[in-house]
Design a protein around this motif. Structure first.
Motif, short mmCIF file in Angstrom:
data_model
loop_
_atom_site.label_atom_id
_atom_site.label_comp_id
_atom_site.label_asym_id
_atom_site.label_seq_id
_atom_site.Cartn_x
_atom_site.Cartn_y
_atom_site.Cartn_z
N TYR A 146 0.82 -1.21 -0.07
CA TYR A 146 0.06 -0.12 -0.02
C TYR A 146 1.04 1.27 -0.10
O TYR A 146 1.66 1.43 0.97
N LEU A 188 -7.94 5.55 -1.60
CA LEU A 188 -7.69 6.57 -2.49
C LEU A 188 -7.74 7.93 -2.00
O LEU A 188 -8.67 8.30 -1.32
N SER A 189 -6.79 8.92 -2.54
CA SER A 189 -7.09 10.35 -2.19
C SER A 189 -7.31 11.28 -3.42
O SER A 189 -6.84 10.74 -4.40
#
Length: 252
Positions: free
Chosen positions: A141, A244-245
């Motif tokens: 990640y 997610l960003s």
């Protein structure tokens, strides 16, 4: 005869806990690290079944000479635990210190593969052995500032998968352990070079502890010889992947 395990980075944290657990479980342990005084202290605690052996994972010549440098009766290593590793800095890639990147690659990748290479032929020749490497969830990640550290652990993951392919037909097992947040070690102190910031990483959490990783190593080793655990990803309950960003308000 008791099996022999070599544990790198055994002067503190995960490596120390693994060495202690393996002695408890009846192994003879070669404990390596750079800090001789800590190795000697560990030997004083655990007795003659532990051999302190100073080894710098950045020293290619010392790694290459290791099999012949071990005392008689300690050279047939049955278990290699590639624990030594480090993270340096949390800067974004564009701001990172290239020396930190080189340091992580040297220890986490180069030293790890060199040591594996010098010990693996003996395991294959004896048709027994187990290579266990400490990867990380950082190799799976991504996170801001994880850049090269995460890349080194992704390398560990793929290297171990390929070892499984190369060792097909031999009774040599290969396991990659990928812990998430783990306290009780010097990992964050080394990475952040600030004890207060390192303590803040674990504030109001219950992270994994070195004993948890040692327990996992012990379990993997305890299984019948025909059972290979390829990978284990483990996190504390308080941790999860972040998802997610999205950056908002960006200019074209």
């Amino acid at each position: 005869m008791k099996q022999i395990a070599l544990v790198t980075g055994a002067t503190a944290g995960l490596g120390k806990a693994i060495a202690e657990r393996l002695i408890h479980d009846g192994y003879r342990v070669i404990a390596t690290g750079r800090r001789q005084e800590r190795l000697d202290e560990l030997a004083g605690q655990l007795g003659p079944e532990l051999l302190p052996f100073r080894l710098d994972m950045d020293d290619a010549a010392a790694i290459a000479a290791l099999p012949g440098s071990l005392p008689d009766g300690w050279r047939d290593v049955d278990v290699l635990v590639n624990n030594a590793g480090l993270a340096l800095g949390m800067e974004k890639a564009q701001d990172a210190d290239i020396a930190n990147w080189q340091g992580m690659i040297s220890t986490n990748v180069t030293g790890m593969v060199e040591l594996t290479r010098v010990l693996l032929p003996g395991m294959v020749a004896r048709d027994r052995g187990h290579v266990i490497s400490l990867g990380s969830t950082a190799g799976i990640y991504p996170y801001t500032g994880g850049n090269v550290y995460g890349a080194t652990k992704a390398f560990v993951r793929q290297f171990m998968r390929n070892l499984r392919c190369d060792l097909l037909g031999h009774n040599v097992r290969v396991t990659n352990l990928e812990p998430g947040m783990c306290g009780g070690s010097e990992f964050s102190n080394v990475r952040l070079r600030d004890d207060a910031k390192a303590a803040a990483v674990y504030a109001d959490t219950k992270p994994l502890q070195p004993a948890d990783i040692a327990e996992t190593v012990a379990w993997v080793l305890s299984l019948p010889r025909h059972v290979n655990i390829n990978e284990i990803e483990l996190m504390p309950v308080c941790q999860s992947a972040g998802g997610l960003s999205v950056a908002r308000g960006m200019k074209e």
